[in-house]
Design an enzyme around this catalytic site. Structure first.
Site, PDB file in Angstrom:
ATOM      1  N   SER A 125       0.953  -1.319  -0.102  1.00  0.00           N
ATOM      2  CA  SER A 125       0.138   0.089  -0.232  1.00  0.00           C
ATOM      3  C   SER A 125       0.658   1.288   0.135  1.00  0.00           C
ATOM      4  O   SER A 125       1.947   1.113   0.312  1.00  0.00           O
ATOM      5  CB  SER A 125      -0.998   0.075   1.289  1.00  0.00           C
ATOM      6  OG  SER A 125      -1.096   1.016   1.776  1.00  0.00           O
ATOM      7  N   TYR A 150      -2.057  -0.589  10.364  1.00  0.00           N
ATOM      8  CA  TYR A 150      -2.333  -1.174   9.109  1.00  0.00           C
ATOM      9  C   TYR A 150      -1.161  -0.671   8.228  1.00  0.00           C
ATOM     10  O   TYR A 150      -0.645  -1.753   7.813  1.00  0.00           O
ATOM     11  CB  TYR A 150      -3.712  -0.604   8.349  1.00  0.00           C
ATOM     12  CG  TYR A 150      -3.932  -0.829   7.139  1.00  0.00           C
ATOM     13  CD1 TYR A 150      -4.149  -2.131   6.865  1.00  0.00           C
ATOM     14  CD2 TYR A 150      -3.427   0.186   6.294  1.00  0.00           C
ATOM     15  CE1 TYR A 150      -4.034  -2.418   5.427  1.00  0.00           C
ATOM     16  CE2 TYR A 150      -3.491  -0.235   4.694  1.00  0.00           C
ATOM     17  CZ  TYR A 150      -3.883  -1.555   4.343  1.00  0.00           C
ATOM     18  OH  TYR A 150      -3.815  -1.711   3.056  1.00  0.00           O
ATOM     19  N   LYS A 154       1.977  -3.264   6.543  1.00  0.00           N
ATOM     20  CA  LYS A 154       2.420  -3.433   5.133  1.00  0.00           C
ATOM     21  C   LYS A 154       4.128  -3.242   4.989  1.00  0.00           C
ATOM     22  O   LYS A 154       4.737  -3.895   4.331  1.00  0.00           O
ATOM     23  CB  LYS A 154       1.673  -2.334   4.368  1.00  0.00           C
ATOM     24  CG  LYS A 154       0.297  -2.780   3.969  1.00  0.00           C
ATOM     25  CD  LYS A 154       0.026  -4.162   3.426  1.00  0.00           C
ATOM     26  CE  LYS A 154      -1.448  -4.542   3.179  1.00  0.00           C
ATOM     27  NZ  LYS A 154      -1.535  -5.772   2.905  1.00  0.00           N
TER      28      LYS A 154
HETATM   29  P1  NAD Z   1     -11.061  -6.996   0.983  1.00  0.00           P
HETATM   30  O1  NAD Z   1     -11.030  -6.915   2.701  1.00  0.00           O
HETATM   31  O2  NAD Z   1     -12.023  -6.553   0.039  1.00  0.00           O
HETATM   32  O3  NAD Z   1     -10.501  -8.280   0.826  1.00  0.00           O
HETATM   33  C1  NAD Z   1      -9.605  -9.124   1.483  1.00  0.00           C
HETATM   34  C2  NAD Z   1     -10.017 -10.270   1.660  1.00  0.00           C
HETATM   35  O4  NAD Z   1      -9.193 -11.180   2.612  1.00  0.00           O
HETATM   36  C3  NAD Z   1     -11.326 -10.499   2.305  1.00  0.00           C
HETATM   37  O5  NAD Z   1     -12.177 -11.177   1.420  1.00  0.00           O
HETATM   38  C4  NAD Z   1     -11.242 -11.053   3.641  1.00  0.00           C
HETATM   39  O6  NAD Z   1     -12.223 -11.803   3.925  1.00  0.00           O
HETATM   40  C5  NAD Z   1      -9.882 -11.963   3.316  1.00  0.00           C
HETATM   41  N1  NAD Z   1      -9.145 -12.280   4.573  1.00  0.00           N
HETATM   42  C6  NAD Z   1      -8.689 -11.280   5.568  1.00  0.00           C
HETATM   43  N2  NAD Z   1      -8.109 -11.939   6.462  1.00  0.00           N
HETATM   44  C7  NAD Z   1      -8.048 -13.326   6.152  1.00  0.00           C
HETATM   45  C8  NAD Z   1      -7.345 -14.471   6.377  1.00  0.00           C
HETATM   46  N3  NAD Z   1      -6.825 -14.459   7.675  1.00  0.00           N
HETATM   47  N4  NAD Z   1      -7.504 -15.648   6.146  1.00  0.00           N
HETATM   48  C9  NAD Z   1      -8.232 -15.716   4.881  1.00  0.00           C
HETATM   49  N5  NAD Z   1      -8.785 -14.679   4.240  1.00  0.00           N
HETATM   50  C10 NAD Z   1      -8.677 -13.556   4.861  1.00  0.00           C
HETATM   51  O7  NAD Z   1      -9.726  -5.898   0.622  1.00  0.00           O
HETATM   52  P2  NAD Z   1      -9.258  -5.621  -0.597  1.00  0.00           P
HETATM   53  O8  NAD Z   1      -9.506  -3.926  -0.779  1.00  0.00           O
HETATM   54  O9  NAD Z   1      -9.716  -6.471  -1.699  1.00  0.00           O
HETATM   55  O10 NAD Z   1      -7.792  -5.553  -0.387  1.00  0.00           O
HETATM   56  C11 NAD Z   1      -6.987  -6.508  -0.951  1.00  0.00           C
HETATM   57  C12 NAD Z   1      -5.351  -6.216  -0.512  1.00  0.00           C
HETATM   58  O11 NAD Z   1      -4.879  -4.978  -0.868  1.00  0.00           O
HETATM   59  C13 NAD Z   1      -5.170  -6.265   0.945  1.00  0.00           C
HETATM   60  O12 NAD Z   1      -4.120  -6.611   1.522  1.00  0.00           O
HETATM   61  C14 NAD Z   1      -5.322  -4.629   1.506  1.00  0.00           C
HETATM   62  O13 NAD Z   1      -4.401  -4.321   2.625  1.00  0.00           O
HETATM   63  C15 NAD Z   1      -4.247  -4.146   0.024  1.00  0.00           C
HETATM   64  N6  NAD Z   1      -4.674  -2.652  -0.236  1.00  0.00           N
HETATM   65  C16 NAD Z   1      -6.047  -2.494  -0.316  1.00  0.00           C
HETATM   66  C17 NAD Z   1      -6.307  -1.215  -0.437  1.00  0.00           C
HETATM   67  C18 NAD Z   1      -7.848  -0.676  -0.549  1.00  0.00           C
HETATM   68  O14 NAD Z   1      -7.998   0.569  -0.241  1.00  0.00           O
HETATM   69  N7  NAD Z   1      -8.812  -1.476  -1.082  1.00  0.00           N
HETATM   70  C19 NAD Z   1      -5.333  -0.092  -0.688  1.00  0.00           C
HETATM   71  C20 NAD Z   1      -3.848  -0.750  -0.650  1.00  0.00           C
HETATM   72  C21 NAD Z   1      -3.684  -2.061  -0.377  1.00  0.00           C
HETATM   73  C1  UD1 Z   2      -5.347   4.160   3.380  1.00  0.00           C
HETATM   74  C2  UD1 Z   2      -4.061   3.798   2.799  1.00  0.00           C
HETATM   75  C3  UD1 Z   2      -4.296   2.850   1.684  1.00  0.00           C
HETATM   76  C4  UD1 Z   2      -4.869   1.815   2.264  1.00  0.00           C
HETATM   77  C5  UD1 Z   2      -6.241   1.940   2.580  1.00  0.00           C
HETATM   78  C6  UD1 Z   2      -6.921   0.808   2.970  1.00  0.00           C
HETATM   79  C7  UD1 Z   2      -3.012   5.948   2.935  1.00  0.00           C
HETATM   80  C8  UD1 Z   2      -2.326   7.215   2.536  1.00  0.00           C
HETATM   81  N1  UD1 Z   2      -3.466   5.269   2.224  1.00  0.00           N
HETATM   82  O1  UD1 Z   2      -6.341   4.713   2.271  1.00  0.00           O
HETATM   83  O2  UD1 Z   2      -2.812   2.570   1.032  1.00  0.00           O
HETATM   84  O3  UD1 Z   2      -4.465   0.547   1.752  1.00  0.00           O
HETATM   85  O4  UD1 Z   2      -6.435   2.949   3.454  1.00  0.00           O
HETATM   86  O5  UD1 Z   2      -8.188   1.045   3.650  1.00  0.00           O
HETATM   87  O6  UD1 Z   2      -2.722   5.902   4.370  1.00  0.00           O
HETATM   88  N2  UD1 Z   2     -12.503  10.368   3.794  1.00  0.00           N
HETATM   89  C9  UD1 Z   2     -13.357  10.936   4.186  1.00  0.00           C
HETATM   90  N3  UD1 Z   2     -14.563  10.586   4.751  1.00  0.00           N
HETATM   91  C10 UD1 Z   2     -14.711   9.305   4.864  1.00  0.00           C
HETATM   92  C11 UD1 Z   2     -13.750   8.175   4.431  1.00  0.00           C
HETATM   93  C12 UD1 Z   2     -12.594   8.825   4.095  1.00  0.00           C
HETATM   94  O7  UD1 Z   2     -13.292  12.488   4.034  1.00  0.00           O
HETATM   95  O8  UD1 Z   2     -15.978   8.865   5.301  1.00  0.00           O
HETATM   96  C13 UD1 Z   2     -11.235  10.622   3.350  1.00  0.00           C
HETATM   97  C14 UD1 Z   2      -9.948  10.165   4.042  1.00  0.00           C
HETATM   98  O9  UD1 Z   2      -9.676  11.168   5.123  1.00  0.00           O
HETATM   99  C15 UD1 Z   2      -8.811  10.210   3.005  1.00  0.00           C
HETATM  100  C16 UD1 Z   2      -9.585   9.850   1.840  1.00  0.00           C
HETATM  101  O10 UD1 Z   2     -10.854  10.236   1.958  1.00  0.00           O
HETATM  102  O11 UD1 Z   2      -8.288  11.666   2.737  1.00  0.00           O
HETATM  103  C17 UD1 Z   2      -9.556   8.417   1.376  1.00  0.00           C
HETATM  104  O12 UD1 Z   2      -9.814   7.905   2.369  1.00  0.00           O
HETATM  105  P1  UD1 Z   2     -10.081   6.023   2.519  1.00  0.00           P
HETATM  106  O13 UD1 Z   2     -10.848   5.752   1.253  1.00  0.00           O
HETATM  107  O14 UD1 Z   2     -10.155   5.577   4.048  1.00  0.00           O
HETATM  108  O15 UD1 Z   2      -8.388   5.479   2.112  1.00  0.00           O
HETATM  109  P2  UD1 Z   2      -7.164   6.009   2.767  1.00  0.00           P
HETATM  110  O16 UD1 Z   2      -7.254   6.016   4.344  1.00  0.00           O
HETATM  111  O17 UD1 Z   2      -6.425   7.088   1.897  1.00  0.00           O
END
Ligand code: NAD
Ligand code: UD1
Length: 338
Positions: A125, A150, A154
């Site tokens: 991330s 969190y 990572k």
């Molecule tokens: P998500 O929560 O939709 O998907 C993650 C899945 O992993 C879920 O289905 C959950 O049930 C499963 N899971 C969690 N813990 C587990 C475990 N111990 N055993 C088996 N399954 C498990 O999240 P996502 O948005 O698809 O994110 C996927 C990956 O990308 C994550 O590693 C997250 O940290 C990373 N990531 C997400 C974002 C974002 O904003 N969505 C940003 C940066 C990185």
């Molecule tokens: C963060 C991480 C990202 C990560 C993700 C997982 C950072 C920079 N990014 O994303 O890498 O994997 O979490 O969940 O740390 N916001 C509002 N109102 C809301 C929700 C969000 O204003 O109700 C704003 C937040 O303050 C932020 C932006 O929207 O500025 C995005 O927030 P969000 O979608 O939660 O993602 P990040 O926290 O940026």
């Protein structure tokens, strides 16, 4: 020989399954413990692709279950999505995050060693950059202090992988640092699962527009940005998914044991700009208020994505408007009781 997709019923995992199937991959195995998703995701994947994905309910923090899976299936490569991902939840319950995200990773890497699986793609991330002084951030930018447990998971996860490839010589690892994945499959039939966990900005926007939430709270209006709200790099989930297929191909020819790629569009966008874009493309008005800053948020972060372009051949196809249109299409699909 199969590709194991962990967290495959989650948001990014399910879009990646769709993309893998569209590119002709069939030997796919998905595992999930459904802590933040539902087994019905696979029905949606089937509806879109016509393909049934083999899946197991497995908690990856349980080493015995992991070993049983590897005994049962011949796994050649792993795309590891499974993790908890809520910044606020991690601040409230850090041990839950360290246990879940790190135990899962360690268990899988141990299985890689025991069962000779040599290809690993890790979901990292942009949060590892913390409050970076250098914008846009490149993969060489120094990593800041992670702002939340969190983000720490990572940061530590990347460190575990870097150490492991040194000791486990055949292992090849690609770390993908996602910026802010949003939007949904263009069909509107798959998107971010309605979650029990605290959610991200775009699902909150669509839930507010659908009347499921009273008001969107915008966290902080006094940041040093063009309109006072935080800046992020929002990237369409299908673009993120495609990068995993390119990364799998790149692993075949990669001449070093580990490499890292930023996955963002390169555009820094404020929270208010996201809200305005959503309102404009969907012809809706959103009820919102600006409230205090949220703990754990960084002020601004966006990507330099030229390394992914040069080495993976990856280029985002979708803009903010398509992200907002598809997110709303998905919310309507959910709202209609699907
Ligand atoms: P998500 O929560 O939709 O998907 C993650 C899945 O992993 C879920 O289905 C959950 O049930 C499963 N899971 C969690 N813990 C587990 C475990 N111990 N055993 C088996 N399954 C498990 O999240 P996502 O948005 O698809 O994110 C996927 C990956 O990308 C994550 O590693 C997250 O940290 C990373 N990531 C997400 C974002 C974002 O904003 N969505 C940003 C940066 C990185
Ligand atoms: C963060 C991480 C990202 C990560 C993700 C997982 C950072 C920079 N990014 O994303 O890498 O994997 O979490 O969940 O740390 N916001 C509002 N109102 C809301 C929700 C969000 O204003 O109700 C704003 C937040 O303050 C932020 C932006 O929207 O500025 C995005 O927030 P969000 O979608 O939660 O993602 P990040 O926290 O940026």
């Amino acid at each position: 020989m199969s590709i194991l997709v962990t967290g495959g019923s989650g948001y990014i995992g399910s879009h990646t399954l769709i993309e893998l199937i569209n590119k002709g991959y069939r030997d796919l195995i998905s595992v999930d413990n459904y802590s933040n998703s539902n087994v019905s995701t696979y029905e949606r994947v089937e509806k879109i692709t016509g393909v049934v994905v083999k899946h197991y309910p497995i908690d990856l923090t349980d080493q015995n279950s992991c070993k049983l899976l590897f005994e049962q299936e011949k796994i050649e490569s792993i795309i590891h999505f499974a993790a908890f991902k809520s910044v606020p939840e991690s601040l409230a319950n850090p041990l839950l995050y360290y246990r879940n995200n790190l135990d899962s990773l360690i268990n899988l890497l141990e299985c890689c060693q025991i069962f000779s699986c040599h290809k690993f793609i890790f979901s990292s991330s942009c949060s590892v950059y913390g409050n970076s002084e250098e914008l846009p951030v490149t993969e060489k930018s120094s990593l800041g202090i992670p702002e939340s447990p969190y983000a720490q998971t990572k940061f530590i996860g990347e460190g575990i992988l870097a150490d492991t490839v040194k000791a486990h010589q055949l292992l090849k690892v690609i770390i993908l640092r996602y910026f802010n994945p949003v939007g949904a499959h263009e069909s509107g039939l798959n998107g971010e699962p309605a979650s029990a966990r605290p959610n991200n900005l775009v699902p909150f926007i669509t839930q507010t527009a659908a009347g499921l939430k009273d008001k969107l709270q915008i966290f902080g209006g006094d940041y040093n940005t063009k309109d006072g709200t935080c800046v992020r790099d929002y990237i369409h989930v299908s673009d993120i998914a495609e990068a995993h297929i390119l990364a799998l191909n790149y692993l075949e020819k990669m001449d070093k044991p580990i490499d890292i790629f930023n996955l963002g569009t390169g555009n820094g966008v404020t929270v208010l700009e996201v809200v305005k874009s959503f309102e404009q493309v969907n012809k809706l008005t959103l009820n919102y208020e600006i409230v205090d800053r949220r703990e754990g948020d960084v002020e601004a972060v966006y990507a330099n994505n030229s390394k992914a372009y040069k080495l993976l051949g990856w280029q985002p196809k979708f803009g903010l408007e398509e992200m907002m249109l598809s997110a709303w299409k998905w919310q309507l699909y959910l709202y209609e009781g699907n």
